[in-house]
Structure formats: structure tokens, C-alpha cells
Design a protein around this motif. Structure first.
Motif, PDB file in Angstrom:
ATOM      1  N   ALA A 121       0.838  -1.198   0.000  1.00  0.00           N
ATOM      2  CA  ALA A 121       0.000   0.000   0.000  1.00  0.00           C
ATOM      3  C   ALA A 121       0.871   1.245   0.000  1.00  0.00           C
ATOM      4  N   SER A 122       0.320   2.317  -0.542  1.00  0.00           N
ATOM      5  CA  SER A 122       1.044   3.595  -0.520  1.00  0.00           C
ATOM      6  C   SER A 122       0.924   4.217   0.861  1.00  0.00           C
ATOM      7  N   GLY A 123       1.692   5.252   1.105  1.00  0.00           N
ATOM      8  CA  GLY A 123       1.660   5.919   2.397  1.00  0.00           C
ATOM      9  C   GLY A 123       0.304   6.519   2.721  1.00  0.00           C
ATOM     10  N   SER A 124      -0.405   7.005   1.711  1.00  0.00           N
ATOM     11  CA  SER A 124      -1.714   7.606   1.945  1.00  0.00           C
ATOM     12  C   SER A 124      -2.826   6.567   1.897  1.00  0.00           C
ATOM     13  N   GLY A 125      -2.577   5.444   1.226  1.00  0.00           N
ATOM     14  CA  GLY A 125      -3.624   4.444   1.040  1.00  0.00           C
ATOM     15  C   GLY A 125      -4.609   4.823  -0.038  1.00  0.00           C
ATOM     16  N   LEU A 126      -4.354   5.928  -0.746  1.00  0.00           N
ATOM     17  CA  LEU A 126      -5.307   6.429  -1.740  1.00  0.00           C
ATOM     18  C   LEU A 126      -4.675   6.699  -3.098  1.00  0.00           C
ATOM     19  N   ASP A 127      -3.512   6.144  -3.350  1.00  0.00           N
ATOM     20  CA  ASP A 127      -2.789   6.422  -4.590  1.00  0.00           C
ATOM     21  C   ASP A 127      -3.587   5.912  -5.793  1.00  0.00           C
ATOM     22  N   PRO A 128      -3.951   6.805  -6.727  1.00  0.00           N
ATOM     23  CA  PRO A 128      -4.747   6.380  -7.882  1.00  0.00           C
ATOM     24  C   PRO A 128      -3.907   5.912  -9.064  1.00  0.00           C
ATOM     25  N   HIS A 129      -2.588   5.934  -8.931  1.00  0.00           N
ATOM     26  CA  HIS A 129      -1.703   5.653 -10.064  1.00  0.00           C
ATOM     27  C   HIS A 129      -0.926   4.355  -9.892  1.00  0.00           C
ATOM     28  N   LEU A 130      -0.567   3.795 -11.028  1.00  0.00           N
ATOM     29  CA  LEU A 130       0.352   2.668 -11.112  1.00  0.00           C
ATOM     30  C   LEU A 130       1.450   3.038 -12.096  1.00  0.00           C
ATOM     31  N   SER A 131       2.530   2.291 -12.040  1.00  0.00           N
ATOM     32  CA  SER A 131       3.539   2.434 -13.086  1.00  0.00           C
ATOM     33  C   SER A 131       3.015   1.718 -14.329  1.00  0.00           C
ATOM     34  N   PRO A 132       3.504   2.088 -15.495  1.00  0.00           N
ATOM     35  CA  PRO A 132       3.086   1.369 -16.704  1.00  0.00           C
ATOM     36  C   PRO A 132       3.377  -0.134 -16.604  1.00  0.00           C
ATOM     37  N   ALA A 133       4.484  -0.512 -15.978  1.00  0.00           N
ATOM     38  CA  ALA A 133       4.821  -1.933 -15.842  1.00  0.00           C
ATOM     39  C   ALA A 133       3.781  -2.671 -14.998  1.00  0.00           C
ATOM     40  N   ALA A 134       3.291  -2.033 -13.935  1.00  0.00           N
ATOM     41  CA  ALA A 134       2.288  -2.664 -13.072  1.00  0.00           C
ATOM     42  C   ALA A 134       0.959  -2.828 -13.794  1.00  0.00           C
ATOM     43  N   ALA A 135       0.652  -1.914 -14.693  1.00  0.00           N
ATOM     44  CA  ALA A 135      -0.575  -2.052 -15.486  1.00  0.00           C
ATOM     45  C   ALA A 135      -0.401  -3.116 -16.575  1.00  0.00           C
ATOM     46  N   LYS A 136       0.751  -3.105 -17.240  1.00  0.00           N
ATOM     47  CA  LYS A 136       0.962  -4.034 -18.354  1.00  0.00           C
ATOM     48  C   LYS A 136       1.043  -5.488 -17.907  1.00  0.00           C
ATOM     49  N   ILE A 137       1.495  -5.733 -16.681  1.00  0.00           N
ATOM     50  CA  ILE A 137       1.600  -7.116 -16.220  1.00  0.00           C
ATOM     51  C   ILE A 137       0.208  -7.732 -16.031  1.00  0.00           C
ATOM     52  N   GLN A 138      -0.813  -6.880 -15.908  1.00  0.00           N
ATOM     53  CA  GLN A 138      -2.186  -7.347 -15.750  1.00  0.00           C
ATOM     54  C   GLN A 138      -2.905  -7.549 -17.087  1.00  0.00           C
ATOM     55  N   ALA A 139      -2.310  -7.057 -18.170  1.00  0.00           N
ATOM     56  CA  ALA A 139      -2.947  -7.103 -19.490  1.00  0.00           C
ATOM     57  C   ALA A 139      -3.319  -8.514 -19.951  1.00  0.00           C
ATOM     58  N   PRO A 140      -2.476  -9.536 -19.783  1.00  0.00           N
ATOM     59  CA  PRO A 140      -2.875 -10.865 -20.248  1.00  0.00           C
ATOM     60  C   PRO A 140      -4.144 -11.398 -19.566  1.00  0.00           C
ATOM     61  N   ARG A 141      -4.289 -11.163 -18.262  1.00  0.00           N
ATOM     62  CA  ARG A 141      -5.491 -11.604 -17.539  1.00  0.00           C
ATOM     63  C   ARG A 141      -6.745 -10.920 -18.090  1.00  0.00           C
ATOM     64  N   ILE A 142      -6.664  -9.625 -18.258  1.00  0.00           N
ATOM     65  CA  ILE A 142      -7.816  -8.859 -18.726  1.00  0.00           C
ATOM     66  C   ILE A 142      -8.136  -9.220 -20.171  1.00  0.00           C
ATOM     67  N   ALA A 143      -7.104  -9.395 -20.983  1.00  0.00           N
ATOM     68  CA  ALA A 143      -7.302  -9.768 -22.385  1.00  0.00           C
ATOM     69  C   ALA A 143      -8.021 -11.109 -22.482  1.00  0.00           C
ATOM     70  N   MET A 144      -7.616 -12.067 -21.655  1.00  0.00           N
ATOM     71  CA  MET A 144      -8.251 -13.383 -21.685  1.00  0.00           C
ATOM     72  C   MET A 144      -9.725 -13.289 -21.262  1.00  0.00           C
ATOM     73  N   LEU A 145     -10.005 -12.544 -20.203  1.00  0.00           N
ATOM     74  CA  LEU A 145     -11.374 -12.445 -19.695  1.00  0.00           C
ATOM     75  C   LEU A 145     -12.285 -11.632 -20.603  1.00  0.00           C
ATOM     76  N   ARG A 146     -11.724 -10.690 -21.329  1.00  0.00           N
ATOM     77  CA  ARG A 146     -12.540  -9.841 -22.204  1.00  0.00           C
ATOM     78  C   ARG A 146     -12.496 -10.280 -23.669  1.00  0.00           C
ATOM     79  N   GLY A 147     -11.674 -11.272 -23.967  1.00  0.00           N
ATOM     80  CA  GLY A 147     -11.574 -11.738 -25.343  1.00  0.00           C
ATOM     81  C   GLY A 147     -10.926 -10.720 -26.271  1.00  0.00           C
ATOM     82  N   LEU A 148      -9.948 -10.012 -25.763  1.00  0.00           N
ATOM     83  CA  LEU A 148      -9.235  -9.005 -26.550  1.00  0.00           C
ATOM     84  C   LEU A 148      -7.775  -9.408 -26.685  1.00  0.00           C
ATOM     85  N   PRO A 149      -7.091  -8.935 -27.715  1.00  0.00           N
ATOM     86  CA  PRO A 149      -5.655  -9.197 -27.806  1.00  0.00           C
ATOM     87  C   PRO A 149      -4.896  -8.420 -26.727  1.00  0.00           C
ATOM     88  N   ALA A 150      -3.935  -9.063 -26.108  1.00  0.00           N
ATOM     89  CA  ALA A 150      -3.137  -8.415 -25.060  1.00  0.00           C
ATOM     90  C   ALA A 150      -2.403  -7.192 -25.608  1.00  0.00           C
TER      91      ALA A 150
END
Length: 187
Positions: A121-150
Motif C-alpha cells: 500500500a502507498s503511504g496515503s492508502g489512496l494512490d490512484p496511479h500505477l507504473s506502466p509496468a504494473a498495469a501491463k503485467i495485468q494485461a494478459p489476464r484482462i485480455a483473456m477475460l474480455r476476449g481481446l488481444p493483449a
């Protein structure tokens, strides 16, 4: 005694007027001209408010990008961290549980490749941002569930990546709420 008392009393009254009166009025006035008019920047979909631009929120559906964990359960009324250090056994157990959950929902990801911000968790507990790497590592899961190309989701992350301030200060970030709203708009 009188020679010190009255000047000290006058100085105290002047400082109270400045710090408890003028300064708060100045800050309130500046807030009124800031985006959102001092009430935060709301993000709307149609006529309804779906979140705030600078406050993280929980996305529990695996079809969405998950934001950073929150020690305050994303309660915008009171921010704060867990106040537990990296050697605290409870903290280590919480992080391990987050790692196990992430690996269960993201098959094919190795533990060593998980960005730290996805399990701490961030120090505030309210951080709305991620690094691009943290978002991209989730892309395969979302692509599979939504039927989209990663690759389409990776491109979406790239489109929503904001560079460092003035090109120098801080890391590149992705606002998770904005990213998920754009994800919903994809066909």
C-alpha cells in the motif's frame, strides 16, 4: 514583567490572526480557483460520478486493472498507511497474501516479476496511479477475460501513460480509474 508581557501578547494575537484567519482564507480562496473548485476533481460517465481523479478506488472484478492496495480500504475521508515496517510479521503476512492472490488471478506471472506497488500500500492508502509496468503485467489476464488481444491492452496502457512532471520529476504513471473507463469503452 509588563515590559515583556504586552509585546508577547500582541505578537501572539497577530500570529493567531495570520495563522488561524488569513492563511486559511487564502488557501480556501486558492482552492476555489483550482480544478474542481476545492471539492476534488470528479470523473463522470454521462451524468453520474464514477470516482475522483486523484483518489484511488477498489476494482474487485478481474476484468479490470487493479490499483494499488490500500491500508484504509480506499476511504477518502481519512488517508493513512498501515504504519507497519518491512520486518513486521503481520505486514509480511499481508504482503504474502497479496502476492498469492495476485499470482492466483494472473497465471503465468512469476513472483519475481510482480511490481512491488501491486502488493504494498502507498503511504496515503489512496494512490490512484500505477507504473506502466504494473498495469501491463495485468494485461494478459484482462485480455483473456474480455476476449481481446493483449497487445491492444498494452497499447491502451501506453496511451494513458503520463510521463514525469516536466519530463524530469517523478516516474511515469497511469491513472487506474481513467484506464478502466477507457477499457470499458473498447469494443
Amino acid at each position: 514583567m509588563k515590559q515583556y508581557f504586552f509585546p508577547a501578547l500582541r505578537l501572539t494575537l497577530v500570529l493567531v490572526l495570520i495563522t488561524a484567519g488569513l492563511y486559511p482564507l487564502l488557501i480556501a480562496g486558492l482552492a476555489k480557483v483550482a480544478p474542481g473548485g476545492g471539492n476534488g476533481v470528479t470523473v463522470k460517465r454521462g451524468d453520474s460520478v464514477v470516482g475522483y481523479a486523484n483518489i484511488g478506488q477498489k476494482f474487485s472484478d478481474n476484468r479490470y486493472f487493479q490499483g494499488r492496495p490500500s491500508a484504509v480500504d480506499y476511504n477518502g475521508a481519512g488517508s493513512g498507511g498501515s504504519n507497519k515496517g518491512p520486518s513486521n510479521p503481520d505486514y509480511l503476512q499481508t504482503v504474502q497474501e497479496r502476492i498469492d492472490t495476485f499470482l492466483a488471478h494472473n497465471p503465468g506471472v512469476q513472483k519475481a516479476n510482480i511490481p512491488a506497488e501491486l502488493v504494498t500500500a502507498s503511504g496515503s492508502g489512496l494512490d490512484p496511479h500505477l507504473s506502466p509496468a504494473a498495469a501491463k503485467i495485468q494485461a494478459p489476464r484482462i485480455a483473456m477475460l474480455r476476449g481481446l488481444p493483449a497487445s491492444m491492452l498494452t497499447a491502451l496502457v501506453d496511451q494513458h501513460t503520463k510521463g514525469p512532471l516536466l519530463g524530469l520529476l517523478g516516474p511515469a504513471t497511469v491513472n487506474v480509474l481513467q484506464l478502466n473507463l477507457a477499457l470499458d469503452e473498447m469494443k
